[in-house]
Write a protein that holds these residues in place. Sequence first.
Motif, PDB file in Angstrom:
ATOM      1  N   PHE A  67       0.581  -1.613  -0.394  1.00  0.00           N
ATOM      2  CA  PHE A  67       0.310  -0.112  -0.048  1.00  0.00           C
ATOM      3  C   PHE A  67       0.918   0.991   0.162  1.00  0.00           C
ATOM      4  O   PHE A  67       0.546   1.847  -0.565  1.00  0.00           O
ATOM      5  CB  PHE A  67      -0.949   0.185   1.747  1.00  0.00           C
ATOM      6  CG  PHE A  67      -1.902   1.123   1.060  1.00  0.00           C
ATOM      7  CD1 PHE A  67      -2.526   1.481   0.296  1.00  0.00           C
ATOM      8  CD2 PHE A  67      -2.151   1.822   2.438  1.00  0.00           C
ATOM      9  CE1 PHE A  67      -4.097   2.334  -0.219  1.00  0.00           C
ATOM     10  CE2 PHE A  67      -3.219   2.539   2.090  1.00  0.00           C
ATOM     11  CZ  PHE A  67      -3.704   2.743   1.175  1.00  0.00           C
ATOM     12  N   ALA A  68       2.101   1.384   0.887  1.00  0.00           N
ATOM     13  CA  ALA A  68       3.282   2.612   0.759  1.00  0.00           C
ATOM     14  C   ALA A  68       3.840   2.683  -0.731  1.00  0.00           C
ATOM     15  O   ALA A  68       3.246   3.810  -1.202  1.00  0.00           O
ATOM     16  CB  ALA A  68       3.896   2.058   1.615  1.00  0.00           C
ATOM     17  N   ARG A  69       3.686   0.922  -1.716  1.00  0.00           N
ATOM     18  CA  ARG A  69       4.405   1.907  -2.638  1.00  0.00           C
ATOM     19  C   ARG A  69       2.866   2.242  -4.053  1.00  0.00           C
ATOM     20  O   ARG A  69       3.641   3.593  -4.493  1.00  0.00           O
ATOM     21  CB  ARG A  69       4.670   0.216  -3.894  1.00  0.00           C
ATOM     22  CG  ARG A  69       5.570   0.228  -2.828  1.00  0.00           C
ATOM     23  CD  ARG A  69       6.003  -1.312  -3.163  1.00  0.00           C
ATOM     24  NE  ARG A  69       7.640  -2.199  -2.945  1.00  0.00           N
ATOM     25  CZ  ARG A  69       8.172  -2.665  -2.069  1.00  0.00           C
ATOM     26  NH1 ARG A  69       6.407  -3.543  -1.249  1.00  0.00           N
ATOM     27  NH2 ARG A  69       9.068  -3.338  -1.263  1.00  0.00           N
ATOM     28  N   ARG A  70       2.124   1.897  -3.074  1.00  0.00           N
ATOM     29  CA  ARG A  70       0.537   2.194  -4.664  1.00  0.00           C
ATOM     30  C   ARG A  70       0.395   3.710  -3.491  1.00  0.00           C
ATOM     31  O   ARG A  70       0.043   4.579  -5.153  1.00  0.00           O
ATOM     32  CB  ARG A  70      -0.988   1.665  -3.295  1.00  0.00           C
ATOM     33  CG  ARG A  70      -2.214   2.735  -4.572  1.00  0.00           C
ATOM     34  CD  ARG A  70      -1.862   1.640  -5.951  1.00  0.00           C
ATOM     35  NE  ARG A  70      -2.826   2.525  -6.479  1.00  0.00           N
ATOM     36  CZ  ARG A  70      -3.098   3.908  -6.576  1.00  0.00           C
ATOM     37  NH1 ARG A  70      -2.141   4.698  -6.255  1.00  0.00           N
ATOM     38  NH2 ARG A  70      -4.703   4.532  -7.461  1.00  0.00           N
ATOM     39  N   ILE A  71       0.772   4.030  -2.812  1.00  0.00           N
ATOM     40  CA  ILE A  71       0.045   5.514  -2.543  1.00  0.00           C
ATOM     41  C   ILE A  71       1.162   6.703  -2.621  1.00  0.00           C
ATOM     42  O   ILE A  71       0.925   7.522  -2.596  1.00  0.00           O
ATOM     43  CB  ILE A  71      -0.409   5.735  -1.629  1.00  0.00           C
ATOM     44  CG1 ILE A  71       0.542   5.621   0.283  1.00  0.00           C
ATOM     45  CG2 ILE A  71      -1.585   4.613  -1.376  1.00  0.00           C
ATOM     46  CD1 ILE A  71      -0.205   6.100   0.776  1.00  0.00           C
ATOM     47  N   GLY A  72       2.626   5.936  -3.185  1.00  0.00           N
ATOM     48  CA  GLY A  72       3.910   6.836  -3.226  1.00  0.00           C
ATOM     49  C   GLY A  72       4.730   7.907  -1.849  1.00  0.00           C
ATOM     50  O   GLY A  72       4.388   8.745  -1.484  1.00  0.00           O
ATOM     51  N   SER A  74       6.960   6.978   1.947  1.00  0.00           N
ATOM     52  CA  SER A  74       7.203   6.227   3.303  1.00  0.00           C
ATOM     53  C   SER A  74       6.609   5.425   4.280  1.00  0.00           C
ATOM     54  O   SER A  74       5.568   5.464   4.289  1.00  0.00           O
ATOM     55  CB  SER A  74       7.797   7.369   3.701  1.00  0.00           C
ATOM     56  OG  SER A  74       7.127   7.716   4.472  1.00  0.00           O
ATOM     57  N   LEU A  75       6.768   3.566   4.192  1.00  0.00           N
ATOM     58  CA  LEU A  75       6.226   3.405   5.259  1.00  0.00           C
ATOM     59  C   LEU A  75       5.507   3.533   6.239  1.00  0.00           C
ATOM     60  O   LEU A  75       4.687   3.318   6.793  1.00  0.00           O
ATOM     61  CB  LEU A  75       7.401   1.946   5.548  1.00  0.00           C
ATOM     62  CG  LEU A  75       6.589   0.476   6.329  1.00  0.00           C
ATOM     63  CD1 LEU A  75       5.608   0.319   5.551  1.00  0.00           C
ATOM     64  CD2 LEU A  75       7.588   0.001   6.757  1.00  0.00           C
ATOM     65  N   ALA A  76       6.294   4.651   7.041  1.00  0.00           N
ATOM     66  CA  ALA A  76       6.168   5.168   8.699  1.00  0.00           C
ATOM     67  C   ALA A  76       5.442   5.865   8.600  1.00  0.00           C
ATOM     68  O   ALA A  76       3.678   5.671   8.636  1.00  0.00           O
ATOM     69  CB  ALA A  76       7.522   5.859   8.977  1.00  0.00           C
ATOM     70  N   LYS A  77       5.166   7.059   6.583  1.00  0.00           N
ATOM     71  CA  LYS A  77       4.469   8.011   7.392  1.00  0.00           C
ATOM     72  C   LYS A  77       2.976   7.092   6.723  1.00  0.00           C
ATOM     73  O   LYS A  77       1.350   7.354   7.391  1.00  0.00           O
ATOM     74  CB  LYS A  77       4.013   8.813   6.261  1.00  0.00           C
ATOM     75  CG  LYS A  77       4.544   9.945   6.154  1.00  0.00           C
ATOM     76  CD  LYS A  77       4.539  10.850   5.573  1.00  0.00           C
ATOM     77  CE  LYS A  77       5.924  12.421   5.532  1.00  0.00           C
ATOM     78  NZ  LYS A  77       5.817  13.486   4.757  1.00  0.00           N
TER      79      LYS A  77
END
Length: 377
Positions: A67-72, A74-77
Amino acid sequence: MALTAGDVGNVENLPAPQDAPVRLVPPPALERASAEDMQLTHLGLRPVEEGAYRAALERPSWTVADFARRIGMSLAKTEELVGRLAELDLVHTSGDRSRLRPVNPQLGLTALIARREAEMVSSWHELERSRLAAANLAADFDSANRTHIDGALDVAHGPEAVRARIAALVSQAKTEVVSMMLSGSGYVDPVAMPRRGDLASPAPGVRFRTVAMDRARQDPLTLRHLNNSVTDGVEVRTAPEVPMSALVVDATVAVFPLAPATTRHRVGAVVLRLPSVVITTVELFERVWTEATPLDQAAGGRDAPDERERELLALMLAGCTDESAAGKLDVSVRTVRRLVADLMERLGSRSRFQAGALAAERGWISAQMLRESTESR
């Protein structure tokens, strides 16, 4: 999908996972979506949260990394954003928070709308309490300086003076007297509707209406007063919550109780003739009156569901079958079908899901019930 420019990272060089392709949306498209598609801000969602929720709906489940990759982001955000969506009951996360599953918008957003409506009602009640506090403050000033201000305000101190002032005003009524009273649990509202015997020949044809708290039905003293009012020809209803105490005569003069702190704990009342205050009070009364239940009917009316019916409505909204609902409620399938048919008729719904959605809008289903029903499917 829509995120603000500050939340969109450089996603071009991030590899997609091997087990499931992840479609990436270029930043320009995200910016256009942010300007055009954000429609849920009034429900408490920031644009970035709405954009993330829209993206989550593209698949039945995600790993947080995907999902982090999908929305562009960072993993933390992303983890922080997913946590916020979970608080809003728009996504469900696994125990270790490594995966997420979006909640059907018809379920999640209906609950969010119901919650927002409840907040708006609460805000309105707080506004009315503030308005009354302002009247009390004005009365305190008047009591300390003068006893009358331009014919718009006067004050009565002591129970006898208050009763006499209210009786005099009501006796002069030409069209209608309405009141909201907070009596109950031993408390006697100082501006409650007076008995007909205390009035000096009221004009014929005057309509009297009063609305009290549902809890007044359980207080013998208050219930006796309400029943006596009915005998006097007053239309009486009760509501789960009455936001304030007030009495209005002919939509031109309003009476409010004074806060004890402003009257050295003596009974007191302030009489206001300011049109803005009087009109607002009448409008508030009409809102409460419309939803209130006549005294000779059970509080909540026939439509109000019992606890088992509330649980069934939550299961209906979650999409449970009759067989599944019967198992969870420990009743027969035949009983579930009878209850469903009755609830749909009472709500005027055309489908099981619509019945659950309407129940959520009325506040019959809590967010906790919705969450438990969804998770138990």
